[in-house]
Write a protein that holds these residues in place. Structure first.
Motif, PDB file in Angstrom:
ATOM      1  N   TYR A  32       0.974  -1.259  -0.074  1.00 21.27           N
ATOM      2  CA  TYR A  32      -0.059  -0.088   0.111  1.00 21.27           C
ATOM      3  C   TYR A  32       0.732   1.282  -0.105  1.00 21.27           C
ATOM      4  O   TYR A  32       0.670   2.144  -0.748  1.00 21.27           O
ATOM      5  CB  TYR A  32      -0.993   0.062   1.275  1.00 21.27           C
ATOM      6  CG  TYR A  32      -1.770   1.149   1.344  1.00 21.27           C
ATOM      7  CD1 TYR A  32      -3.275   1.060   0.660  1.00 21.27           C
ATOM      8  CD2 TYR A  32      -1.710   2.405   1.989  1.00 21.27           C
ATOM      9  CE1 TYR A  32      -3.944   2.260   0.628  1.00 21.27           C
ATOM     10  CE2 TYR A  32      -2.311   3.366   1.980  1.00 21.27           C
ATOM     11  CZ  TYR A  32      -3.857   3.320   1.519  1.00 21.27           C
ATOM     12  OH  TYR A  32      -4.453   4.340   1.591  1.00 21.27           O
ATOM     13  N   LEU A  83       2.478   1.505  -3.416  1.00 19.52           N
ATOM     14  CA  LEU A  83       1.647   2.246  -4.235  1.00 19.52           C
ATOM     15  C   LEU A  83       1.112   3.730  -4.000  1.00 19.52           C
ATOM     16  O   LEU A  83       0.695   4.655  -4.973  1.00 19.52           O
ATOM     17  CB  LEU A  83       0.242   1.507  -4.409  1.00 19.52           C
ATOM     18  CG  LEU A  83       0.640  -0.011  -5.084  1.00 19.52           C
ATOM     19  CD1 LEU A  83      -0.586  -0.891  -4.931  1.00 19.52           C
ATOM     20  CD2 LEU A  83       0.955   0.181  -6.534  1.00 19.52           C
ATOM     21  N   PRO A  91       0.171   2.596 -11.999  1.00 19.96           N
ATOM     22  CA  PRO A  91      -0.030   0.976 -11.533  1.00 19.96           C
ATOM     23  C   PRO A  91       1.302   0.416 -11.548  1.00 19.96           C
ATOM     24  O   PRO A  91       2.217   0.618 -12.376  1.00 19.96           O
ATOM     25  CB  PRO A  91      -1.162   0.529 -12.455  1.00 19.96           C
ATOM     26  CG  PRO A  91      -1.729   1.760 -12.884  1.00 19.96           C
ATOM     27  CD  PRO A  91      -0.624   2.787 -13.184  1.00 19.96           C
ATOM     28  N   ILE A 136      -2.446  -9.752  -3.174  1.00 17.80           N
ATOM     29  CA  ILE A 136      -3.128  -8.657  -3.500  1.00 17.80           C
ATOM     30  C   ILE A 136      -4.533  -9.350  -3.913  1.00 17.80           C
ATOM     31  O   ILE A 136      -5.713  -8.754  -3.853  1.00 17.80           O
ATOM     32  CB  ILE A 136      -2.373  -7.856  -4.602  1.00 17.80           C
ATOM     33  CG1 ILE A 136      -1.108  -7.201  -3.993  1.00 17.80           C
ATOM     34  CG2 ILE A 136      -3.417  -6.809  -5.046  1.00 17.80           C
ATOM     35  CD1 ILE A 136      -0.514  -6.667  -4.831  1.00 17.80           C
ATOM     36  N   SER A 158     -11.847  -3.523  -0.745  1.00 18.27           N
ATOM     37  CA  SER A 158     -10.380  -3.553  -0.743  1.00 18.27           C
ATOM     38  C   SER A 158      -9.530  -2.266  -1.081  1.00 18.27           C
ATOM     39  O   SER A 158     -10.136  -1.507  -1.754  1.00 18.27           O
ATOM     40  CB  SER A 158      -9.973  -4.674  -1.879  1.00 18.27           C
ATOM     41  OG  SER A 158      -8.678  -4.718  -2.101  1.00 18.27           O
ATOM     42  N   ARG A 159      -8.581  -2.016  -0.381  1.00 15.10           N
ATOM     43  CA  ARG A 159      -7.861  -0.963  -0.797  1.00 15.10           C
ATOM     44  C   ARG A 159      -7.091  -1.006  -2.252  1.00 15.10           C
ATOM     45  O   ARG A 159      -6.329   0.027  -2.502  1.00 15.10           O
ATOM     46  CB  ARG A 159      -6.627  -0.905   0.474  1.00 15.10           C
ATOM     47  CG  ARG A 159      -5.837  -2.126   0.794  1.00 15.10           C
ATOM     48  CD  ARG A 159      -5.181  -1.798   1.939  1.00 15.10           C
ATOM     49  NE  ARG A 159      -4.657  -3.011   2.642  1.00 15.10           N
ATOM     50  CZ  ARG A 159      -3.584  -3.033   3.524  1.00 15.10           C
ATOM     51  NH1 ARG A 159      -3.034  -1.932   3.945  1.00 15.10           N
ATOM     52  NH2 ARG A 159      -3.617  -4.042   4.421  1.00 15.10           N
ATOM     53  N   PHE A 160      -7.037  -2.136  -2.772  1.00 11.09           N
ATOM     54  CA  PHE A 160      -6.315  -2.299  -4.169  1.00 11.09           C
ATOM     55  C   PHE A 160      -7.458  -2.569  -5.249  1.00 11.09           C
ATOM     56  O   PHE A 160      -8.494  -3.071  -4.955  1.00 11.09           O
ATOM     57  CB  PHE A 160      -5.361  -3.428  -4.041  1.00 11.09           C
ATOM     58  CG  PHE A 160      -4.425  -3.514  -3.085  1.00 11.09           C
ATOM     59  CD1 PHE A 160      -3.343  -2.498  -2.700  1.00 11.09           C
ATOM     60  CD2 PHE A 160      -4.689  -4.230  -1.789  1.00 11.09           C
ATOM     61  CE1 PHE A 160      -2.605  -2.549  -1.868  1.00 11.09           C
ATOM     62  CE2 PHE A 160      -3.610  -4.331  -0.785  1.00 11.09           C
ATOM     63  CZ  PHE A 160      -2.904  -3.327  -0.786  1.00 11.09           C
ATOM     64  N   LYS A 193      -7.632  -3.922  -9.594  1.00  4.75           N
ATOM     65  CA  LYS A 193      -6.609  -4.134 -10.790  1.00  4.75           C
ATOM     66  C   LYS A 193      -6.877  -3.055 -11.751  1.00  4.75           C
ATOM     67  O   LYS A 193      -7.781  -2.767 -12.483  1.00  4.75           O
ATOM     68  CB  LYS A 193      -7.284  -5.722 -11.302  1.00  4.75           C
ATOM     69  CG  LYS A 193      -6.440  -6.236 -12.361  1.00  4.75           C
ATOM     70  CD  LYS A 193      -7.243  -7.656 -12.624  1.00  4.75           C
ATOM     71  CE  LYS A 193      -6.256  -8.132 -13.798  1.00  4.75           C
ATOM     72  NZ  LYS A 193      -6.888  -9.557 -14.370  1.00  4.75           N
ATOM     73  N   PHE A 200      -1.486  -3.458 -10.407  1.00  4.72           N
ATOM     74  CA  PHE A 200      -2.464  -3.082  -9.585  1.00  4.72           C
ATOM     75  C   PHE A 200      -2.272  -1.743  -9.080  1.00  4.72           C
ATOM     76  O   PHE A 200      -1.172  -1.094  -9.345  1.00  4.72           O
ATOM     77  CB  PHE A 200      -2.149  -3.972  -8.137  1.00  4.72           C
ATOM     78  CG  PHE A 200      -2.575  -5.524  -8.514  1.00  4.72           C
ATOM     79  CD1 PHE A 200      -3.856  -5.730  -8.486  1.00  4.72           C
ATOM     80  CD2 PHE A 200      -1.553  -6.280  -9.024  1.00  4.72           C
ATOM     81  CE1 PHE A 200      -4.064  -7.213  -8.560  1.00  4.72           C
ATOM     82  CE2 PHE A 200      -1.837  -7.564  -9.416  1.00  4.72           C
ATOM     83  CZ  PHE A 200      -3.143  -8.198  -8.764  1.00  4.72           C
ATOM     84  N   THR A 201      -3.200  -0.921  -8.811  1.00  2.58           N
ATOM     85  CA  THR A 201      -3.064   0.361  -8.126  1.00  2.58           C
ATOM     86  C   THR A 201      -4.108   0.503  -6.718  1.00  2.58           C
ATOM     87  O   THR A 201      -4.542  -0.422  -6.430  1.00  2.58           O
ATOM     88  CB  THR A 201      -3.471   1.486  -9.238  1.00  2.58           C
ATOM     89  OG1 THR A 201      -3.205   2.822  -8.566  1.00  2.58           O
ATOM     90  CG2 THR A 201      -4.950   1.475  -9.540  1.00  2.58           C
ATOM     91  N   LEU A 202      -4.230   1.573  -6.493  1.00  4.80           N
ATOM     92  CA  LEU A 202      -5.039   1.936  -5.073  1.00  4.80           C
ATOM     93  C   LEU A 202      -6.442   2.115  -5.443  1.00  4.80           C
ATOM     94  O   LEU A 202      -6.669   2.751  -6.358  1.00  4.80           O
ATOM     95  CB  LEU A 202      -4.283   2.969  -4.110  1.00  4.80           C
ATOM     96  CG  LEU A 202      -3.091   2.694  -3.589  1.00  4.80           C
ATOM     97  CD1 LEU A 202      -2.563   3.949  -2.628  1.00  4.80           C
ATOM     98  CD2 LEU A 202      -3.048   1.455  -2.824  1.00  4.80           C
ATOM     99  N   ASN A 203      -7.388   1.655  -4.534  1.00  5.62           N
ATOM    100  CA  ASN A 203      -8.642   2.015  -4.649  1.00  5.62           C
ATOM    101  C   ASN A 203      -8.935   3.392  -4.116  1.00  5.62           C
ATOM    102  O   ASN A 203      -9.033   3.463  -3.132  1.00  5.62           O
ATOM    103  CB  ASN A 203      -9.567   0.999  -3.965  1.00  5.62           C
ATOM    104  CG  ASN A 203     -11.142   0.991  -3.990  1.00  5.62           C
ATOM    105  OD1 ASN A 203     -11.416   1.969  -4.721  1.00  5.62           O
ATOM    106  ND2 ASN A 203     -11.765  -0.008  -3.897  1.00  5.62           N
TER     107      ASN A 203
END
Length: 350
Positions: free
Chosen positions: A9, A12, A18, A49, A60-62, A64, A70-73
């Motif tokens: 986290y 990112l 991403p 992840i 989820s804090r992540f 796709k 992946f990146t942050l939500n």
């Protein structure tokens, strides 16, 4: 030590784009944020992840971002526990405030495309409107849409000159997409190859003696358009290695005093203070290094109250400038054919 996902986290959060599990695993191990005895640490990171996304869904804090990335939500705000405190407790997930922070035009565009486009191109006006609505974009300009599109196009051109894959793709009719949506294996291979060449370029710079490194910086400034660029006598420079003049449209003339540091260790604040004390009348300072700058050095450089600001160029920026101005490298261009869907439609591509 924080958990693996907490460390992911944090990485990112720092990243402007991403990341692939392989990139994440490499960065985590190199920075001492995580260790793994397994043969495939990237697979471990990716699986963790994926499991978090499957378990928490929209909370989820992540998320796709593209195949394998992946990146942050953006819809989940996470409060990480202090290191060594409340260990083992679950992280708290909160809905973020609309105006939690502001970003540059191009960073706003990337975030909007990642989180609100459904992996489909958007018009730059719609991107700007969404960024303003969320409070991510702060601007006093009267034409933010034009500024958004201009900065996206400028970044595309600049990254291509630096031998990097651009974040954005211009699709015509004001439509903008992200290159990660359609990057081919060939493009990723080229990007990986170029990253290796950058590292070699840095290694060769580190092998230069101090005088030759100063000469390299002198040549770079001349290529960038500075005039009257010259090295100061070695050993008695008082902290100034190169001097030159930056001219803007033959109207504004800015005298520049440069300190060149071929260092492995980070530049600290006393170096910034030394250069500031060596500046002549109406001179502005610049420090160029092969390493990086400590937080104290960056804070000292930004001090403007009764102090002349000092500009900073770190190792990554220096390598990008050498590539952009073809110093120590040459660019080979190979044509990669792609179909243009708009050619067969009634829409006019701009």
């Amino acid at each position: 030590m924080s958990s693996l996902l907490d460390s992911v986290y944090l990485l990112l959060q720092e990243s402007a784009s991403p990341m692939h599990p392989k990139e994440l695993a490499t960065a985590l191990i190199q920075r001492g944020m995580w260790s793994s005895k397994g043969k495939t640490p990237d697979a471990t990171v990716g699986a963790r992840i994926y499991c978090d996304i499957k378990k928490h869904g929209d909370q989820s804090r992540f998320i796709k971002a593209a195949e394998g990335f992946f990146t942050l939500n953006p819809n989940v705000k996470v409060e990480l526990p202090d290191p060594g405190k409340n260990a083992g407790k679950a992280v708290k997930r909160k809905q973020p405030e609309k105006s939690a922070g502001s970003y540059s035009f191009s960073d706003c565009a990337e975030k909007i495309l990642l989180h609100f486009s459904g992996n489909a191109p958007m018009h730059y006006r719609d991107i700007t409107s969404k960024a303003l609505e969320l409070g991510w974009l702060k601007t006093e300009g009267l034409t933010p849409e034009a500024s958004m599109y201009a900065q996206i196009l400028t970044e595309i051109q600049r990254r291509e000159k630096q031998g990097k894959i651009p974040r954005f793709e211009k699709l015509g009719n004001g439509m903008v997409g992200l290159t990660i949506w359609k990057s081919t294996g060939l493009e990723r291979h080229i990007d990986s190859f170029n990253d290796k060449q950058r590292k070699v370029l840095m290694e060769r710079m580190m092998q230069l003696n101090p005088q030759d490194f100063e000469e390299l910086i002198t040549t770079l400034l001349s290529k960038m358009g500075f005039s009257e660029v010259s090295r100061t006598p070695y050993g008695g420079d008082g902290g100034v290695d190169v001097r030159g003049i930056m001219t803007v449209h033959d109207v504004i003339h800015i005298k520049l005093a440069v300190q060149a540091k071929r260092w492995k260790a980070n530049v600290q604040s006393p170096v910034v203070q030394q250069l500031r004390g060596s500046l002549g009348t109406d001179e502005r300072g610049l420090i160029v290094t092969t390493s990086n700058f400590s937080r104290g050095a960056r804070d000292e450089a930004r001090r403007t109250s009764s102090h002349t600001p000092i500009d900073l160029i770190d190792g990554d920026q220096l390598v990008s400038l050498l590539v952009e101005y073809n110093l120590g490298v040459r660019k080979n261009r190979y044509q990669l054919l792609e179909l243009t869907p708009s050619f067969f439609s009634d829409e006019e591509e701009i």
